[in-house]
Write an enzyme that holds these catalytic residues in place. Structure first.
Site, PDB file in Angstrom:
ATOM      1  CB  ALA A  57       6.596 -34.301   7.632  1.00  0.00           C
TER       2      ALA A  57
ATOM      3  N   GLY B 247       2.867 -30.819   7.992  1.00  0.00           N
ATOM      4  CA  GLY B 247       2.739 -31.392   9.334  1.00  0.00           C
ATOM      5  C   GLY B 247       2.681 -30.332  10.431  1.00  0.00           C
TER       6      GLY B 247
ATOM      7  CD  GLU C 168      -1.004 -32.830   7.972  1.00  0.00           C
ATOM      8  OE1 GLU C 168       0.231 -32.933   7.916  1.00  0.00           O
ATOM      9  OE2 GLU C 168      -1.769 -33.633   7.395  1.00  0.00           O
TER      10      GLU C 168
ATOM     11  CD  GLU D 139       1.123 -31.630   3.346  1.00  0.00           C
ATOM     12  OE1 GLU D 139       0.466 -30.655   2.893  1.00  0.00           O
ATOM     13  OE2 GLU D 139       1.273 -31.819   4.564  1.00  0.00           O
TER      14      GLU D 139
END
Ligand code: COA
Length: 259
Positions: free
Chosen positions: A65, A111, A114, A134
């Site tokens: 992200a 992300g 993911e 993260e």
């Protein structure tokens, strides 16, 4: 049409390429919205039988992200970021009835991993590196990573990857079952297309029903066996079922109408 992604449609395959190489294809808000739109278009397109998601360049699938967008978020903004992302992209992709193959061409972090895990299965190039870093930023995976990683690699391996924030290489990912195949970067998309070709020979309606049934195993409060029974029964009402069984009995190749 899009700023951060490129889409192409060819021979039954829609390829969606994330194209923000200067930021290692990091997922900012706009990219997530564009990906949502592109997946939606591909899913309703009758000529798209398989979707391939990959990243542009030789370095990254998606490096996570976009950290610059959420660095100053509050508790409620953080919660909304995860909820919106899951709704628009991660859960959305996982629940599509069109098969999605992730072709992981480099870093798939946070992300990025993911997103690859939301796809129905993954292949990787030998330069790929995967991880959920993260906790090194003081946050946890928020786009489904704490749920999908243990489902794919087992709880202990997922705990180790998440707690250490470390990266694994393509061969380790293969050994873990996180990716199904590893090949060279040049052969990555061709391999995804070859697998897509095998999928496309089959009934798209039955494949959609199979995705729904497999996913049901991971839904809280849902009995996957019951979902399978219902989906199995529904198949008997489709034109694809009539064509598939008739073609077998007539000793010819099935030509599925996809209905
Ligand atoms: N969000 C925002 N920008 C990112 C990014 C992310 N997740 N990942 C990379 N970028 C940007 C960098 O800031 C840099 O931009 P700049 O050139 O404007 O400074 C550019 O992409 C290139 O990255 P850089 O770090 O210089 O490449 P590198 O080869 O030295 O390192 C990584 C590659 C992947 C190891 C490193 O970029 C990294 O650790 N990224 C963050 C991974 C992460 O924690 N993701 C989870 C987010 S929740």
């Amino acid at each position: 049409m899009y700023t951060n992604i490129i889409t192409s449609q060819n021979d039954g395959i829609t390829t969606i390429t994330i194209n923000r190489p200067s930021k290692l294809n990091a997922l900012n808000k706009e990219t997530i919205q564009e990906l949502h739109a592109a997946f939606r278009v591909a899913d309703v397109d009758a000529d798209t039988k398989v979707i391939i998601i990959t990243g542009n360049g030789e370095k990254a699938f998606v490096a996570g992200a976009d950290i610059s967008e959420f660095a100053d978020f509050s508790v409620s903004e953080g919660g909304k970021l995860a909820a919106k992302g899951q709704e628009l992209l991660f859960d959305y992709v996982a629940n599509l009835s069109t098969p999605v193959i992730a072709a992981v061409n480099g870093f798939a972090l946070g992300g990025g991993l993911e997103l690859a895990m939301a796809a129905h299965f993954r292949i990787a190039s030998d330069n790929a590196k995967m991880g959920l870093p993260e906790v090194s930023l003081g946050v946890i995976p928020g786009y489904g990573g704490t749920q999908r990683l243990p489902q794919l690699v087992g709880k202990g391996r997922a705990m180790e990857m998440i707690m250490t924030a470390g990266m694994i290489d393509a061969n380790q990912a293969l050994q873990y079952g996180l990716v199904n195949h590893v090949t060279s970067l040049e052969e990555l998309v061709p391999l995804a297309e070859k697998l897509a070709g095998k999928i496309m020979r089959n009934s798209s309606v039955a494949i959609g029903a199979a995705i729904k049934s497999v996913n049901a195993a991971y839904e809280d409060g849902v009995n996957g066996f019951n979902v399978e029974i219902e989906q199995f029964g529904n198949c008997f009402g489709t034109e694809d079922f009539k064509e598939g069984t008739t073609a077998f009995l007539e000793k010819r190749k099935a030509d599925f109408p996809g209905k």
